[in-house]
Scaffold this active site. Sequence first.
Site, PDB file in Angstrom:
ATOM      1  N   CYS A   1       0.835  -1.193   0.000  1.00 37.26           N
ATOM      2  CA  CYS A   1       0.000   0.000   0.000  1.00 37.26           C
ATOM      3  C   CYS A   1       0.874   1.250   0.000  1.00 37.26           C
ATOM      4  O   CYS A   1       1.908   1.283   0.657  1.00 37.26           O
ATOM      5  CB  CYS A   1      -0.903  -0.013   1.236  1.00 37.26           C
ATOM      6  SG  CYS A   1      -2.044   1.374   1.332  1.00 37.26           S
TER       7      CYS A   1
ATOM      8  N   HIS B   1     -10.174   1.114   1.134  1.00 38.60           N
ATOM      9  CA  HIS B   1      -9.763   2.474   1.499  1.00 38.60           C
ATOM     10  C   HIS B   1     -10.964   3.406   1.599  1.00 38.60           C
ATOM     11  O   HIS B   1     -11.052   4.220   2.514  1.00 38.60           O
ATOM     12  CB  HIS B   1      -8.773   3.046   0.475  1.00 38.60           C
ATOM     13  CG  HIS B   1      -7.346   2.726   0.769  1.00 38.60           C
ATOM     14  ND1 HIS B   1      -6.711   3.089   1.933  1.00 38.60           N
ATOM     15  CD2 HIS B   1      -6.421   2.078   0.033  1.00 38.60           C
ATOM     16  CE1 HIS B   1      -5.461   2.680   1.905  1.00 38.60           C
ATOM     17  NE2 HIS B   1      -5.253   2.054   0.762  1.00 38.60           N
TER      18      HIS B   1
ATOM     19  N   HIS C   1      -8.853  -3.755  -2.708  1.00 41.89           N
ATOM     20  CA  HIS C   1      -7.947  -2.961  -1.870  1.00 41.89           C
ATOM     21  C   HIS C   1      -8.392  -1.503  -1.843  1.00 41.89           C
ATOM     22  O   HIS C   1      -8.498  -0.895  -0.774  1.00 41.89           O
ATOM     23  CB  HIS C   1      -6.507  -3.081  -2.417  1.00 41.89           C
ATOM     24  CG  HIS C   1      -5.517  -2.262  -1.671  1.00 41.89           C
ATOM     25  ND1 HIS C   1      -4.623  -2.808  -0.775  1.00 41.89           N
ATOM     26  CD2 HIS C   1      -5.268  -0.923  -1.673  1.00 41.89           C
ATOM     27  CE1 HIS C   1      -3.865  -1.844  -0.270  1.00 41.89           C
ATOM     28  NE2 HIS C   1      -4.240  -0.687  -0.799  1.00 41.89           N
ATOM     29  N   GLU C   2      -8.658  -0.942  -3.022  1.00 42.86           N
ATOM     30  CA  GLU C   2      -9.045   0.476  -3.089  1.00 42.86           C
ATOM     31  C   GLU C   2     -10.438   0.715  -2.513  1.00 42.86           C
ATOM     32  O   GLU C   2     -10.679   1.745  -1.866  1.00 42.86           O
ATOM     33  CB  GLU C   2      -8.940   0.991  -4.519  1.00 42.86           C
ATOM     34  CG  GLU C   2      -7.531   0.937  -5.094  1.00 42.86           C
ATOM     35  CD  GLU C   2      -6.475   1.642  -4.257  1.00 42.86           C
ATOM     36  OE1 GLU C   2      -6.794   2.646  -3.563  1.00 42.86           O
ATOM     37  OE2 GLU C   2      -5.305   1.200  -4.278  1.00 42.86           O
TER      38      GLU C   2
END
Length: 176
Positions: free
Chosen positions: A101, A147, A143-144
């Site tokens: 990351c 976030h 993953h994004e």
Amino acid sequence: RCGGCYHGAMAVRHILQLGDPLLRAVSKPVPPEDAAATLQDLEETLAEFRRGHGFGRAISAIQIGQAVRVIFLRLGGLRYELINPEITWFGPDTFTLWDDCFSFPNLLVRLERRRALRLRYQTPSGAARELEAFGALSELIQHEMDHLDGVLAVDRALDRDSLCTREEWLRRYRSE
């Protein structure tokens, strides 16, 4: 690093680091017409990070301090500008990987992700789109999306032995 300096019309922005409480914020939807400047900043910040670190495929707006649901991805020859993305389906199969990351570039986390997903999002012009993603693209989107919901890869570590510095990972696991 440039922080907030300008290169042409785009800005290289400071990337928030692990421990910054804003990384835990849940991002809000944004009107597509208001996302253009954010997307430009994300694209330039991603390019600058790749120049400096040699890796990087995507970045979310919260990582540059903007709590809006916007993601910029560049994976191989593919380029995506995702506004207000929403996962509408996950495939049943999972896989384990070492994830990294921008917000903790010297740390890798072993975790599990879904192999396939379907995503609904808006383009900068406001058009509604759907995307089916598999493998690396599916993992990257997950993953994004985490976030945008204030979830970090470290929160998804498989166990206490699933954290590794980049230096140690290169020594031990690179060939996996």
